[in-house]
Motif scaffolding. Structure first.
Motif, short mmCIF file in Angstrom:
data_model
loop_
_atom_site.label_atom_id
_atom_site.label_comp_id
_atom_site.label_asym_id
_atom_site.label_seq_id
_atom_site.Cartn_x
_atom_site.Cartn_y
_atom_site.Cartn_z
N GLY A 1 0.79 -1.33 -0.11
CA GLY A 1 -0.17 0.07 0.14
C GLY A 1 0.60 1.26 -0.10
N LEU A 2 1.86 1.22 0.89
CA LEU A 2 2.73 2.42 0.90
C LEU A 2 3.51 2.69 -0.44
N LEU A 3 4.00 1.53 -1.10
CA LEU A 3 4.68 1.72 -2.32
C LEU A 3 3.77 2.36 -3.59
N LEU B 1 -12.59 5.64 -2.26
CA LEU B 1 -13.30 4.87 -3.09
C LEU B 1 -12.43 3.37 -3.04
N LEU B 2 -11.25 3.41 -2.94
CA LEU B 2 -10.45 2.35 -3.01
C LEU B 2 -10.52 1.52 -1.56
N SER B 3 -10.73 2.31 -0.44
CA SER B 3 -10.74 1.86 0.99
C SER B 3 -12.47 1.25 1.04
N VAL B 4 -12.99 2.14 0.21
CA VAL B 4 -14.56 1.22 0.35
C VAL B 4 -14.86 -0.07 -0.09
N VAL B 5 -14.04 -0.24 -1.13
CA VAL B 5 -13.91 -1.53 -1.81
C VAL B 5 -13.19 -2.62 -0.85
N MET C 1 -15.01 -6.02 0.61
CA MET C 1 -14.50 -7.21 0.25
C MET C 1 -14.36 -7.92 1.41
N MET C 2 -13.56 -7.44 2.37
CA MET C 2 -13.20 -8.04 3.85
C MET C 2 -14.48 -8.48 4.43
N ALA C 3 -15.60 -7.94 4.35
CA ALA C 3 -16.94 -8.35 4.92
C ALA C 3 -17.30 -9.58 4.50
N TYR C 4 -16.78 -9.86 3.26
CA TYR C 4 -17.43 -11.42 2.62
C TYR C 4 -16.19 -12.38 2.34
N SER C 5 -15.22 -12.19 2.96
CA SER C 5 -13.82 -12.90 2.74
C SER C 5 -13.96 -14.24 3.65
N ASN C 6 -13.79 -15.38 3.31
CA ASN C 6 -13.75 -16.66 3.75
C ASN C 6 -12.57 -17.31 3.77
N HIS C 7 -11.60 -16.74 3.26
CA HIS C 7 -10.06 -17.39 2.71
C HIS C 7 -9.19 -16.38 3.33
N PRO C 8 -8.00 -16.71 3.78
CA PRO C 8 -7.08 -16.07 4.03
C PRO C 8 -6.56 -14.88 3.06
N VAL C 9 -6.64 -15.64 1.70
CA VAL C 9 -5.69 -14.70 0.58
C VAL C 9 -6.88 -13.76 0.42
N GLU C 10 -7.95 -14.08 0.37
CA GLU C 10 -9.18 -12.95 0.03
C GLU C 10 -9.12 -11.82 0.93
N PHE C 11 -8.78 -12.10 2.42
CA PHE C 11 -8.73 -11.13 3.45
C PHE C 11 -7.58 -10.35 3.18
N VAL C 12 -6.20 -10.89 2.73
CA VAL C 12 -4.97 -10.22 2.63
C VAL C 12 -5.31 -9.29 1.40
N ILE C 13 -6.03 -9.53 0.36
CA ILE C 13 -6.26 -8.82 -0.87
C ILE C 13 -6.98 -7.55 -0.30
N ALA C 14 -8.01 -7.73 0.60
CA ALA C 14 -8.69 -6.67 1.05
C ALA C 14 -8.01 -5.63 1.98
N MET C 15 -7.13 -6.32 2.43
CA MET C 15 -6.18 -5.66 3.64
C MET C 15 -5.23 -4.85 2.83
N THR C 16 -4.72 -5.06 1.48
CA THR C 16 -3.85 -4.49 0.61
C THR C 16 -4.50 -3.03 0.06
N PHE C 17 -6.00 -3.41 -0.24
CA PHE C 17 -6.67 -2.33 -0.66
C PHE C 17 -6.91 -1.12 0.28
N ILE C 18 -6.88 -1.80 1.66
CA ILE C 18 -7.29 -0.66 2.57
C ILE C 18 -6.27 0.10 2.79
#
Length: 405
Positions: A64-66, A89-93, A97-114
């Motif tokens: 995120g920082l880079l 808007l990127l944080s909104v997404v 996305m994190m609200a509906y993540s059921n797998h660690p990979v999905e969770f990590v992608i959402a964390m990257t957006f945030i």
């Protein structure tokens, strides 16, 4: 409270600044409703180790920082306000996305957006003050008032998060997403209503490589960047590393403890900021930063009291760290604003945001300490890192004039 006189003439500039300050409160509250609890979610829901959680926090925040550095550069070229809307808007997404993540990979992608959205939002908001306020002393006051508002949001965010986590009907991630969306809509409304002009209307024509070279060619800025990196590395110890340690020590009533830690941090900054700054009014920025780092470093020794399983001792340690924070962090923003070339203000704040890599590396390094059950060694390591940052900062030269490319 200190009276703030806003030295901008256009109605649009007033509207943008006030919207940014209100939105800063909303975004910070929305962020801290969820982020402090993510290490607990990753541990309890997915059963990840402290080391792996540290790697996840580092990778998502670093990415995120880079990306945020490039976003900050293009905000210099294309306009700060519209770039800020895009980051929100990127944080909104990400939160949705994190609200509906059921797998660690999905969770990590959402964390990257945030993480990306937050990095851009922070640097854009700080740079906007210099865009719209001509007087340097007023810029400094705005940096402090923004920091004050940030900590009000930081105080209320974990409280709302604790309530939401205790109420199964409330989806905390969706709630955070809505908060960021409200801020984005507010800002879009202001942009659409008013013709916004900045103090410096000279277009940036340099490429990103040339811009970065110009900023890094200033030795004082580079040293400030390194010092800020180390300070952020030790400061964030009360976030994920301390919480992970408390989790593994089976600290009594962990959820209450987490919210109390962040509440103590934020309330201390809110209540003590103006009295402390009044006491230190004769200190220059350099003296304030050195004193603040000493407080933050000393707090690391006090965090060793976590092994006594007494919440009051953790609160005392957090209070000491918070005093150091309220002295140091706004002073760093003032230093960046003074060192930044006018046309590269966004790029400079984007680069200084790279110091948050320290907040990403801290959970990674401390995760190894925690897994090895070396909690005492971890806090000693952080204490001596703080002393090193002081020696580095003492070599930063003074600067008395603004520069423009």
């Amino acid at each position: 409270m200190t009276k703030i006189n806003i030295s901008v003439s256009q109605t649009g500039q007033n509207a943008v600044l006030h919207t940014m300050l209100a939105g800063t409160f909303l975004s910070r509250a929305g962020y801290f409703m969820t982020w402090p609890y993510l290490s607990v979610v990753l541990y309890r829901q997915f059963g990840l180790s402290a080391s792996l959680i540290g790697v996840i926090f580092f990778m998502t925040s670093a990415s995120g920082l880079l990306i945020g550095v490039f976003g900050s550069y293009y905000s210099d070229r294309l306009g700060r306000e519209r770039a800020l809307v895009a980051s929100l808007l990127l944080s909104v997404v990400g939160f949705a996305m994190m609200a509906y993540s059921n797998h660690p990979v999905e969770f990590v992608i959402a964390m990257t957006f945030i993480a990306t959205g937050r990095a851009c939002t922070e640097s854009f908001s700080k740079a906007m003050i210099g865009d719209h306020v001509k007087d340097i002393s007023q810029r400094e006051r705005f940096q402090y008032i923004r920091y004050y508002i940030v900590n009000i949001g930081t105080a209320l965010g974990p409280l709302a998060g604790t309530f939401a986590l205790a109420t199964p009907k409330v989806n905390i991630f969706i709630f955070s997403s809505v908060i960021y969306l409200v801020y984005a809509i507010m800002l879009m409304g202001i942009i659409g209503t008013f013709q916004v002009e900045r103090n410096n209307e000279r277009k940036l024509t340099l490429g990103i490589i040339s811009s970065l070279h110009i900023v890094f060619s200033q030795k004082s800025f580079s040293k400030l960047l390194m010092c800020y990196f180390l300070v952020m590395f030790i400061y964030v110890s009360f976030d994920s590393p301390l919480i992970q340690l408390l989790t593994r020590l089976h600290f009594p009533d962990l959820t209450l403890t987490i919210s109390t830690i962040f509440m103590t941090n934020a309330v201390t900054v809110i209540v003590c900021q103006y009295p402390v700054l009044l006491i230190l009014r004769k200190f220059n920025a350099k003296g304030k930063i050195i004193l603040g780092i000493l407080f933050i470093s000393t707090a690391q020794l006090c965090f060793m009291m976590a092994y006594f399983d007494i919440l009051a001792l953790i609160v005392i340690a957090t209070f000491i760290l918070s005093i150091g924070e309220l002295i140091t962090m706004p002073a760093f923003s003032v230093e960046v604003d003074r060192l930044a070339p006018e046309n590269l203000r966004g790029t400079s704040f984007g680069l200084i945001n790279l110091t948050s890599l320290g907040t990403s590396l801290c959970p990674l390094f401390c995760g190894f300490f925690i897994d090895a059950e070396w909690g005492y060694a971890m806090f000693l390591f952080l204490f001596f890192t703080g002393l090193i940052s002081i020696f580095l900062y003492c070599s930063v030269a003074e600067r008395t004039s603004d520069r423009q490319i």
